[in-house]
Structures are given as C-alpha cells and as structure tokens.
Design a protein around this motif. Structure first.
Motif, PDB file in Angstrom:
ATOM      1  N   SER A  84       0.614  -1.220  -0.506  1.00 43.49           N
ATOM      2  CA  SER A  84      -0.199   0.110   0.330  1.00 43.49           C
ATOM      3  C   SER A  84       0.459   1.156   0.390  1.00 43.49           C
ATOM      4  N   LYS A  85       2.163   1.412   0.695  1.00 45.75           N
ATOM      5  CA  LYS A  85       2.860   2.356   1.120  1.00 45.75           C
ATOM      6  C   LYS A  85       3.510   3.048  -0.250  1.00 45.75           C
ATOM      7  N   TYR A  86       4.517   1.433  -0.897  1.00 47.18           N
ATOM      8  CA  TYR A  86       4.541   1.973  -2.306  1.00 47.18           C
ATOM      9  C   TYR A  86       3.625   2.237  -3.523  1.00 47.18           C
ATOM     10  N   LEU A  87       2.415   1.640  -3.573  1.00 45.18           N
ATOM     11  CA  LEU A  87       1.603   2.339  -4.598  1.00 45.18           C
ATOM     12  C   LEU A  87       1.527   3.744  -4.677  1.00 45.18           C
ATOM     13  N   GLN A  88       0.959   4.307  -3.173  1.00 48.43           N
ATOM     14  CA  GLN A  88       0.633   5.442  -2.882  1.00 48.43           C
ATOM     15  C   GLN A  88       1.549   6.039  -3.602  1.00 48.43           C
ATOM     16  N   SER A  89       3.155   5.620  -3.259  1.00 45.53           N
ATOM     17  CA  SER A  89       5.182   6.197  -3.460  1.00 45.53           C
ATOM     18  C   SER A  89       4.290   6.692  -4.724  1.00 45.53           C
ATOM     19  N   LEU A  90       4.057   5.216  -5.714  1.00 45.99           N
ATOM     20  CA  LEU A  90       4.067   5.575  -6.915  1.00 45.99           C
ATOM     21  C   LEU A  90       3.063   6.898  -7.543  1.00 45.99           C
ATOM     22  N   VAL A  91       2.538   6.534  -7.288  1.00 46.56           N
ATOM     23  CA  VAL A  91       1.188   7.576  -7.540  1.00 46.56           C
ATOM     24  C   VAL A  91       1.474   9.275  -7.165  1.00 46.56           C
ATOM     25  N   GLU A  92       1.812   9.386  -5.843  1.00 54.98           N
ATOM     26  CA  GLU A  92       2.976  10.710  -5.268  1.00 54.98           C
ATOM     27  C   GLU A  92       4.008  11.265  -6.436  1.00 54.98           C
ATOM     28  N   LYS A  93       4.305   9.882  -7.543  1.00 60.21           N
ATOM     29  CA  LYS A  93       5.718  10.397  -8.118  1.00 60.21           C
ATOM     30  C   LYS A  93       5.080  10.815 -10.098  1.00 60.21           C
ATOM     31  N   GLN A  94       3.841  10.521  -9.162  1.00 62.27           N
ATOM     32  CA  GLN A  94       3.728  10.194 -11.357  1.00 62.27           C
ATOM     33  C   GLN A  94       4.306   9.477 -11.880  1.00 62.27           C
ATOM     34  N   VAL A  95       4.598   8.130 -12.016  1.00 61.99           N
ATOM     35  CA  VAL A  95       4.650   7.319 -12.244  1.00 61.99           C
ATOM     36  C   VAL A  95       4.084   7.003 -13.770  1.00 61.99           C
ATOM     37  N   ASP A  96       4.071   6.634 -14.809  1.00 62.00           N
ATOM     38  CA  ASP A  96       3.111   6.075 -16.285  1.00 62.00           C
ATOM     39  C   ASP A  96       2.413   5.185 -15.986  1.00 62.00           C
ATOM     40  N   GLY A  97       3.048   4.907 -15.149  1.00 60.57           N
ATOM     41  CA  GLY A  97       2.001   2.930 -14.948  1.00 60.57           C
ATOM     42  C   GLY A  97       3.212   2.252 -14.506  1.00 60.57           C
ATOM     43  N   ILE A  98       2.452   0.764 -14.137  1.00 59.31           N
ATOM     44  CA  ILE A  98       2.761   0.148 -13.123  1.00 59.31           C
ATOM     45  C   ILE A  98       2.964  -1.541 -13.647  1.00 59.31           C
ATOM     46  N   ILE A  99       3.717  -2.139 -13.128  1.00 59.93           N
ATOM     47  CA  ILE A  99       3.378  -3.570 -13.948  1.00 59.93           C
ATOM     48  C   ILE A  99       3.483  -4.239 -12.130  1.00 59.93           C
ATOM     49  N   TYR A 100       2.507  -5.366 -12.071  1.00 66.08           N
ATOM     50  CA  TYR A 100       2.505  -5.513 -10.450  1.00 66.08           C
ATOM     51  C   TYR A 100       2.928  -6.484 -10.429  1.00 66.08           C
ATOM     52  N   LEU A 101       3.624  -7.550 -10.130  1.00 69.08           N
ATOM     53  CA  LEU A 101       3.544  -8.500  -9.800  1.00 69.08           C
ATOM     54  C   LEU A 101       3.637  -9.210  -8.079  1.00 69.08           C
ATOM     55  N   GLY A 102       2.873 -10.119  -8.616  1.00 67.26           N
ATOM     56  CA  GLY A 102       2.583 -11.306  -6.727  1.00 67.26           C
ATOM     57  C   GLY A 102       1.931 -10.475  -5.348  1.00 67.26           C
ATOM     58  N   GLY A 103       2.364 -10.974  -3.976  1.00 69.21           N
ATOM     59  CA  GLY A 103       2.088 -10.382  -3.390  1.00 69.21           C
ATOM     60  C   GLY A 103       0.031 -10.529  -3.561  1.00 69.21           C
ATOM     61  N   ARG A 104      -0.454  -9.314  -3.435  1.00 69.86           N
ATOM     62  CA  ARG A 104      -2.226  -9.340  -2.907  1.00 69.86           C
ATOM     63  C   ARG A 104      -2.726 -10.039  -4.440  1.00 69.86           C
ATOM     64  N   ILE A 105      -2.047  -9.101  -5.980  1.00 72.34           N
ATOM     65  CA  ILE A 105      -2.717 -10.363  -6.604  1.00 72.34           C
ATOM     66  C   ILE A 105      -2.810 -12.063  -7.586  1.00 72.34           C
TER      67      ILE A 105
END
Length: 344
Positions: A109-130
């Motif tokens: 959750s912290k990293y998701l919020q951090s990446l949004v704040e950094k205004q990345v263009d997109g996210i590749i999600y591996l493992g974890g909750r998915i």
C-alpha cells in the motif's frame, strides 16, 4: 544566450510570457493554454534548460517512468522477470522504480501511494495481493482507486472485482507437460510438493495436477500432496515428511525450482539418488535449475517474452492505445537429468 546560463526569466522573455507562467508549465500546478505551453516547451528544448525528455514530458503529461511492485527481489523468478522487463522498458524510453515489498501488504500500500505521488506513467504488479485466491475487498478498492489515475498491468495474478489488464504464463499447460512426461516415463505414483494453499499459482498447479491424474485414471495420494512454501527450506521440509512415509512416490512435481532443490538436497542426504530412486521436476527454469546436480527438468516461464509483453501492454495503455485484456504466454518443457524411466 549561452545554454549553460539560461534562466527561467530568459525562457519567459523569449516566449513572451511571464516567469510565473513558465513556472506553472514546469511544475504542472495550474492550467496553461496548450499553444502557450507549446511555445514555452519549444524554448526550453531550444536551450536545453531542462533535459529534453523532461521538457517533452511536461507537454505530453508523461514522466517516462514505470513502477514495479514485487514481493521478493531475492526470488529468481521475480528478479529475472524484472531484468527482462526493465531492459525492454529502457529500450522504449522508460526508466523504472523498483518497489520490493518483502511480502508485506502494508508495504504494498505504501509503495502504491508513493508511485502515484511520483507520477509514474504506469505500474507493473507482480505477486503479493494479486496472487491471493480470495481477494481482500479493501485491497481491491485501493487498487481500483490507483487504476483510476494510472494504468496497471498484473503479471501472473488477478483480483476479484478489479478489471485489470493481465499478462500471464500458461501454468496449467506447464503442469500438464510435466505430468505427461512422468507418465510417459512409466511413473504412476506421483506427488506434488511445495507452494501454499490460497495462493493462486499454487492452486492452479495443484488443481491441474489432480485433474490430469484423474483424467488418466490414476488416483492421487493426498499424503504425497504437501506444501509449506516456495523456498529451498520448504522443499527440505516436505521431503523430510515424505521420507517418514512407508509408501512413497516414485516421482514428484515441485511448485518451483527452489522447492525442487530443497527436495533433492534432503533425498540425497538420506542416501537416495535422483533420478535413480526418485524423479524430481521443478517449475520456473531459474538459473540454478541448470546447474544444481543432476540438472533439474523444469518448465520455462519464458521470461523475456513475458516481461516484454507486460511492458508493451502497459506502454499501450499509457499512450491510450488498445491492449488485450488478457494475454497468455506459452510455457515450454526443459529436459535435464532429474527424471528417468521407472522400472519395477
């Protein structure tokens, strides 16, 4: 003007706007008419006031960055996949942020919020909750909120109620190949070792294994279906449990290559030979699988194809182009020396 001496005031003067307007374009904090923005960006690029890529990104509203969220960078599956993906992203002009959650949902959750704040263009999600078979609805809502702002691609996972783009390997087909191989080698007493119940990759592999065996008219001995995790240590643990049984399988399919390595270590320690006494096969085709004696027969996840496809789908979404909702990457059987024909 000399390029190295250009200031925001010089940019404003040449573009015939105020310094405040230039500042707003640079920070993106307020709306500026497109034609004015274009004029300012042209001057910025002319004098290389900022790196050209930044100037262009200001105009196109892109940061040219991609975030990776993964549970364990020490695991060869994730590290190998990220290397393939990152290299392809760089070829397409994107740099990356790597977020290693250490299998912690709070960190995710912290990293998701951090990446949004950094205004990345997109996210590749591996493992974890998915990879959870049963989706936590709080996590699902959090993911949907992020996806309203940033495109996200799931690799080898999904979340119930979240309409994400998915790129996955054909794990079912991989297990089918392993079962067919062992049956063709005259094995009937086959076990499945490793993984955790409630993790989708484990559930898919186990269910496919059971279904394949039943379709061949061979019953599955539940004592030979054991799993405590995905590590070498978990492989050692389940191998120890097998050794305590009077009736043992002649071959075992492991949830991944780490588990296979742990199994082979324990079997060898207690005087059994792989593959003469027990055939052992893995999954993933990590680097060690080739070099750990006797060389592990396994299933390749085709990392380059998987990683490049995930990046291509994400970049299409970033550029508002159409992309397949789900893409399935074929697996391939890699034959080595850890299994052999069983003879009574």
């Amino acid at each position: 003007m000399k390029k190295e001496n250009v200031t925001i005031y010089d940019i404003a003067k040449e573009a015939n706007v105020s310094p405040a307007t230039v500042s707003r374009v640079l920070t993106g904090n307020a709306k500026v008419r497109p034609q004015t923005t274009r004029k300012i960006v042209d001057v910025i690029e002319k004098y290389n006031f900022r790196p050209n890529s930044l100037a262009r990104s200001l105009f196109h509203k892109q940061s040219k960055t991609i975030g990776f969220i993964l549970p364990d960078i020490n695991h060869p599956f994730f590290s190998t996949l990220v290397q393939s993906s990152e290299a392809h992203a760089l070829e397409l002009g994107y740099t990356t942020f790597l977020c290693n959650t250490r299998n912690n949902s709070e960190n995710e959750s912290k990293y998701l919020q951090s990446l949004v704040e950094k205004q990345v263009d997109g996210i590749i999600y591996l493992g974890g909750r998915i990879n959870d078979t049963d989706t936590d609805q709080e996590y699902a809502e959090e993911m949907k909120t992020v996806m309203e702002r940033i495109p996200v691609v799931f690799v080898n996972g999904q979340m119930n109620g979240v309409d994400a783009h998915i790129v996955r390997t054909d794990e079912e087909s991989g297990i089918e190949k392993l079962v067919e191989l062992l049956l063709n080698l005259n094995h009937k007493k086959i076990g499945f070792l490793g993984g955790k119940e409630g993790i989708s990759s484990t559930d898919v592999k186990r269910n496919t294994f059971v279904k394949m065996m039943e379709n061949k008219g061979i019953s599955v001995n539940e004592d030979w279906v054991l799993g405590t995790g995905f590590s070498i240590e978990s492989g050692e643990e389940v191998a120890g449990q097998l050794l305590n049984l009077k009736d043992r399988p002649t071959a075992v399919i492991c949830a991944n290559d780490f588990v296979a390595i742990g199994v082979i270590k324990v079997l060898t320690k207690f005087g059994l030979t792989v593959p003469d006494d027990v055939s052992v096969v893995g999954f993933d085709d990590i680097y060690l699988a080739q070099h750990f004696p006797p060389g592990i027969t396994t299933v390749s996840q085709n990392y380059d194809h998987l990683g490049q496809t995930a990046i291509n789908v994400l970049v299409n979404l970033i550029n508002e182009k159409e992309a397949e909702r789900e893409t399935v990457i074929p697996t391939s059987l890699v034959l080595r020396d850890s299994c052999r024909i069983f003879s009574e």
